[in-house]
Scaffold this active site. Structure first.
Site, mmCIF file in Angstrom:
data_model
loop_
_atom_site.group_PDB
_atom_site.id
_atom_site.type_symbol
_atom_site.label_atom_id
_atom_site.label_comp_id
_atom_site.label_asym_id
_atom_site.label_seq_id
_atom_site.Cartn_x
_atom_site.Cartn_y
_atom_site.Cartn_z
ATOM 1 N N ASP A 8 8.294 -9.618 11.384
ATOM 2 C CA ASP A 8 7.686 -10.469 12.169
ATOM 3 C C ASP A 8 8.464 -11.322 13.152
ATOM 4 O O ASP A 8 9.443 -11.859 13.021
ATOM 5 C CB ASP A 8 6.771 -11.567 11.307
ATOM 6 C CG ASP A 8 5.793 -10.791 10.316
ATOM 7 O OD1 ASP A 8 5.616 -9.786 10.545
ATOM 8 O OD2 ASP A 8 5.340 -11.645 9.467
ATOM 9 N N ASP A 129 -7.434 -9.410 7.426
ATOM 10 C CA ASP A 129 -6.855 -10.468 7.198
ATOM 11 C C ASP A 129 -7.961 -11.580 6.604
ATOM 12 O O ASP A 129 -8.645 -12.075 7.193
ATOM 13 C CB ASP A 129 -6.092 -11.164 8.163
ATOM 14 C CG ASP A 129 -5.249 -10.121 8.976
ATOM 15 O OD1 ASP A 129 -4.662 -9.543 8.408
ATOM 16 O OD2 ASP A 129 -5.371 -10.411 9.988
#
EC number: 5.3.1.16
Length: 237
Positions: A8, A129
């Protein structure tokens, strides 16, 4: 089952968030390219890159780092974060990214998803998500009026072949993945499911394999040493 390390990107560094909270950031390295090299040397079949700044701003931010990772190693990379237009997807694929992951666009612009799937096929994946069962967008900062299951059904009708499912409440916690919610998305004639969020042990991976997921994305547990990538890969050869 494929084990996929996550990188990330935030402010040019490799980080992990806690439950997707941009205020709860742990930095794991200042050189994402070196970290990518480490995971590939450990045997990673591909990497999952997320441009966190791109996810929040709505357009890619870390293009130079992503280009460097893709071109340095020639290994498969899937990329998400800030890819909300056809042009952004095309540019990512031109960089050499093997697979792009679309989240917000899947909720807000399903017609665009249909167009991209028709044009690029397996190179298009959708991120579902979920926060309390509802789909989250805009770098997980907003919640849509659509459940994760309903979003999956919509993606099936559009021909999406691969979905990455994350339970946000588990992400970055090392607790355990949401096995039940993940398994509920696996269908014999549905898209391949890749699990993410809370995975930190070989037992978690085995339980995910048992419900039929294609792959598992692992982040924080690899950086803390709670899970060994080599051991995980060996267990699922």
């Amino acid at each position: 089952m494929e084990i996929i390390p996550a990188i990330d990107l935030k402010d040019g560094r490799c980080v992990r968030l806690y439950q997707g909270d941009f205020q709860q950031v742990t930095v794991y390295g200042d050189d994402p390219v070196a970290i990518a090299q480490h995971w590939f040397e450990q045997g990673a079949p591909r990497l999952h890159l997320v441009d966190l700044d791109g996810a929040r701003s709505g357009q890619p931010v870390h293009t130079d780092i992503i280009r460097a990772i893709v071109r340095s190693f020639g290994a498969p990379v899937q990329l998400g974060g800030g890819l909300r237009s056809i042009e952004a997807v095309e540019r990512a694929l031109e960089l050499g990214v093997q697979r792009v992951v679309l989240g917000t666009a899947a909720v807000e612009h399903p017609d665009m998803i249909a167009h991209l799937v028709a044009q690029f096929g397996d190179a298009i994946a959708v991120a579902i998500d979920a926060r309390n069962g509802m789909a989250a967008t805009a770098g997980w900062t907003e919640t849509a009026a659509m459940s994760a299951v309903d979003l999956l059904e919509r993606m099936v009708t559009l021909g999406v072949r691969r979905v990455i499912y994350t339970d946000i409440s588990r992400d970055g916690t090392l607790s355990e993945p949401n096995i039940a919610a993940t398994g509920a998305l696996v269908r014999p004639d549905g898209p391949a499911i890749i699990a993410s969020g809370g995975i930190s042990t070989l037992d978690h991976l085995r339980r995910l394999a048992d419900v039929g997921v294609e792959g598992a994305i692992v982040g924080r547990a690899l950086y803390t040493g709670d899970l060994s990538l080599r051991e995980a890969l060996a267990a699922f050869q």
